[in-house]
Design a protein around this motif. Sequence first.
Motif, mmCIF file in Angstrom:
data_model
loop_
_atom_site.group_PDB
_atom_site.id
_atom_site.type_symbol
_atom_site.label_atom_id
_atom_site.label_comp_id
_atom_site.label_asym_id
_atom_site.label_seq_id
_atom_site.Cartn_x
_atom_site.Cartn_y
_atom_site.Cartn_z
ATOM 1 N N THR A 111 -9.040 -6.909 -4.344
ATOM 2 C CA THR A 111 -10.171 -7.240 -3.242
ATOM 3 C C THR A 111 -10.624 -5.795 -2.602
ATOM 4 O OG1 THR A 111 -9.698 -9.375 -3.367
ATOM 5 C CG2 THR A 111 -11.115 -8.745 -1.904
ATOM 6 N N THR A 112 -9.618 -5.199 -1.888
ATOM 7 C CA THR A 112 -9.951 -3.948 -1.242
ATOM 8 C C THR A 112 -10.606 -2.926 -2.057
ATOM 9 O OG1 THR A 112 -8.171 -4.561 0.397
ATOM 10 C CG2 THR A 112 -8.830 -2.434 0.382
ATOM 11 N N ALA A 113 -9.841 -2.730 -3.263
ATOM 12 C CA ALA A 113 -10.366 -1.894 -3.990
ATOM 13 C C ALA A 113 -11.816 -1.953 -4.476
ATOM 14 C CB ALA A 113 -9.523 -1.847 -5.518
ATOM 15 N N THR A 114 -12.212 -3.183 -4.788
ATOM 16 C CA THR A 114 -13.693 -3.453 -5.082
ATOM 17 C C THR A 114 -14.496 -3.234 -4.034
ATOM 18 O OG1 THR A 114 -12.670 -5.368 -6.406
ATOM 19 C CG2 THR A 114 -15.032 -5.556 -5.893
ATOM 20 N N LEU A 115 -14.095 -3.531 -2.591
ATOM 21 C CA LEU A 115 -15.069 -3.150 -1.875
ATOM 22 C C LEU A 115 -14.996 -1.740 -1.218
ATOM 23 C CD1 LEU A 115 -13.878 -6.112 0.923
ATOM 24 C CD2 LEU A 115 -15.831 -5.817 -0.484
ATOM 25 N N PHE A 116 -13.992 -1.083 -1.419
ATOM 26 C CA PHE A 116 -14.015 0.470 -1.464
ATOM 27 C C PHE A 116 -14.750 1.038 -2.356
ATOM 28 C CE2 PHE A 116 -10.269 1.886 0.987
ATOM 29 C CZ PHE A 116 -10.347 0.918 2.208
ATOM 30 N N ALA A 117 -14.866 0.633 -3.803
ATOM 31 C CA ALA A 117 -15.764 1.141 -4.816
ATOM 32 C C ALA A 117 -17.092 0.946 -4.481
ATOM 33 C CB ALA A 117 -15.112 0.571 -5.849
ATOM 34 N N LEU A 118 -17.510 -0.048 -3.863
ATOM 35 C CA LEU A 118 -18.963 -0.381 -3.518
ATOM 36 C C LEU A 118 -19.265 0.469 -2.171
ATOM 37 C CD1 LEU A 118 -18.908 -4.414 -3.892
ATOM 38 C CD2 LEU A 118 -20.163 -2.748 -5.139
ATOM 39 N N LEU A 269 -8.070 -10.147 5.008
ATOM 40 C CA LEU A 269 -7.760 -8.935 5.290
ATOM 41 C C LEU A 269 -8.465 -7.703 4.583
ATOM 42 C CD1 LEU A 269 -3.888 -9.459 5.562
ATOM 43 C CD2 LEU A 269 -5.228 -8.948 7.346
ATOM 44 N N ALA A 270 -8.570 -8.143 3.358
ATOM 45 C CA ALA A 270 -9.528 -7.087 2.665
ATOM 46 C C ALA A 270 -10.955 -6.838 2.947
ATOM 47 C CB ALA A 270 -9.598 -7.385 0.901
ATOM 48 N N VAL A 271 -11.545 -8.043 3.665
ATOM 49 C CA VAL A 271 -13.066 -7.739 3.996
ATOM 50 C C VAL A 271 -13.075 -7.302 5.445
ATOM 51 C CG1 VAL A 271 -14.827 -9.103 4.891
ATOM 52 C CG2 VAL A 271 -13.674 -9.993 2.950
ATOM 53 N N GLY A 273 -10.650 -4.983 6.463
ATOM 54 C CA GLY A 273 -10.168 -3.604 5.974
ATOM 55 C C GLY A 273 -11.533 -2.830 5.543
ATOM 56 N N GLY A 274 -12.355 -3.552 4.872
ATOM 57 C CA GLY A 274 -13.598 -2.922 4.337
ATOM 58 C C GLY A 274 -14.492 -2.681 5.557
ATOM 59 N N GLY A 275 -14.278 -3.627 6.517
ATOM 60 C CA GLY A 275 -15.110 -3.264 7.717
ATOM 61 C C GLY A 275 -14.715 -2.141 8.495
ATOM 62 N N VAL A 276 -13.542 -1.773 8.420
ATOM 63 C CA VAL A 276 -12.882 -0.619 9.072
ATOM 64 C C VAL A 276 -13.518 0.606 8.444
ATOM 65 C CG1 VAL A 276 -11.034 0.760 9.546
ATOM 66 C CG2 VAL A 276 -10.971 -1.594 10.194
ATOM 67 N N LEU A 277 -13.584 0.541 7.019
ATOM 68 C CA LEU A 277 -14.142 1.597 6.271
ATOM 69 C C LEU A 277 -15.564 1.904 6.658
ATOM 70 C CD1 LEU A 277 -13.540 3.775 3.925
ATOM 71 C CD2 LEU A 277 -14.319 2.058 2.309
ATOM 72 N N LEU A 278 -16.422 0.809 6.679
ATOM 73 C CA LEU A 278 -17.677 0.934 6.861
ATOM 74 C C LEU A 278 -18.096 1.429 8.222
ATOM 75 C CD1 LEU A 278 -19.436 -2.413 5.697
ATOM 76 C CD2 LEU A 278 -20.157 -0.222 4.964
ATOM 77 N N VAL A 279 -17.419 0.967 9.339
ATOM 78 C CA VAL A 279 -17.591 1.465 10.456
ATOM 79 C C VAL A 279 -17.121 2.749 10.740
ATOM 80 C CG1 VAL A 279 -17.133 0.983 13.148
ATOM 81 C CG2 VAL A 279 -17.456 -0.721 11.503
ATOM 82 N N SER A 280 -15.904 3.104 10.408
ATOM 83 C CA SER A 280 -15.430 4.421 10.842
ATOM 84 C C SER A 280 -15.206 5.434 9.763
ATOM 85 C CB SER A 280 -13.768 4.166 11.189
ATOM 86 O OG SER A 280 -13.059 3.865 9.842
ATOM 87 N N GLY A 281 -15.648 5.186 8.427
ATOM 88 C CA GLY A 281 -15.519 6.070 7.356
ATOM 89 C C GLY A 281 -14.279 6.311 7.025
ATOM 90 N N GLY A 282 -13.209 5.901 7.502
ATOM 91 C CA GLY A 282 -11.865 5.958 6.946
ATOM 92 C C GLY A 282 -11.241 4.778 6.671
ATOM 93 N N ALA A 283 -10.296 4.483 5.975
ATOM 94 C CA ALA A 283 -9.419 3.361 5.662
ATOM 95 C C ALA A 283 -8.642 2.803 6.747
ATOM 96 C CB ALA A 283 -8.563 3.267 4.438
#
Length: 430
Positions: A111-118, A269-271, A273-283
């Motif tokens: 799930t995290t990989a899917t969100l990261f790819a998007l 957790l995946a969602v 964690g994807g939010g952290v990537l969106l907000v900060s630019g890093g995982a």
Amino acid sequence: MTTAPPDSIIEVPRPAPALLAPSPTSVPRPAAPEVPPVRRVPLVVGLLIAVALAGYVFAAYGAKPGVLLLLGLGLGVALFHSRFGFTSAWRQFVAVGNGSGLRAHALLLGTTATLFALVIGTSTGLFGSAPEPSGGPLGVGLLLGSFVFAVGMQLGGACASGTLFAVGSGQTSIVLTLGGFIAGSTLAAWQFDLWKDLPAYEPVVFADHIGWFGSWAVTLLALAVIVVVSRAVQARRNPPPTGPVPSARTTAARVLRGSWPLAAGAVVLAVLGGGVLLVSGGAWGVTSAFSLWGAKLVSALGGHPETWTYWQKPANAHALSGPVLADKTSLTDIGIMIGAAVAAALGGTWALHRGTPWRTAVAAVVGGVLMGIGARLAGGCNIGAYLAGIASGSLHGWIWGATALLGTWAGLKLRPVFRLANPKPGDGVC
């Protein structure tokens, strides 16, 4: 006409279990006990701390740090209510072959990989951030660090994320693990010159070679293989089930009071964690904050960590010179502990555990130190290297996970030295 002797047994082939059917266990899983009453005082204190800290961070540092703190609070709630663990999942799989936790990892990773790819594939970011994959070098540090980290988490009783949510729920022995974790991270940063030049190859990120769709497809295929293999191992070894945790009886109550199914925890957790990537630019990461906290403590005691090579790297120097509450990883880590405290109070299980046996206390500190050192050597922990690496399509994440399984086996061999039990095939639960 011939007939079979009356005492003969005719074996009828059993149909193969459906792919989505529950994997077998030696005995049925016991029913979960009812959750205790809400712990009102810890709940009120936890909520007041959460509100006050969030208000301060938003006012003093702005929306981006404030949102990261809120995401951390959500991560803490999800981690506690689902009891989502990495340490126990690897221990159960290696010791007795129960792969339910490992399959939950696969769902979280996929799930995290899917969100990261998007997110990364479309260069979508908030607050002006530019999301990037988490790629790590492939070398001796990665192998040593992930192995040492896995040994440490089996002795310390928790992984990086597990340490935070266990501390938030009041588990005294894990506070010792956290102390050792910070000490080990600080020691590794201090001695950065000893290991910074270990042989290594450049990071390999699949998207650089086959694009984000190809990287996503390869990752999901590999995770599907892990699911199939874990089911096959579990069917062959027929292990005990995982132990139940207190649970509310209705779905609506379980949302607030737990316990959540592992699958639900993985998706939430995946969602987040994807939010952290969106907000900060890093995982999402955990352990870099422990090095920072240790360095801040050294500085407060009159030391000069700013002279260490580790803290002279530009990104690290920037973190050291700024306030802790402006540091991305510190914000999510603090949020996890507070969020877990609130969730544990809602679930009626928040308590300060006392009377930790001295061997358990020693194991907790030693395990924490090993995890701190291992995370720095490997460039991350079960979150920053394993989860973020695999979700980013980075080869180092897969190597980290495979080596951590070997370290788990070694850690299980060491646990009896400290009178720590390992799951056994004849147990009622594992």
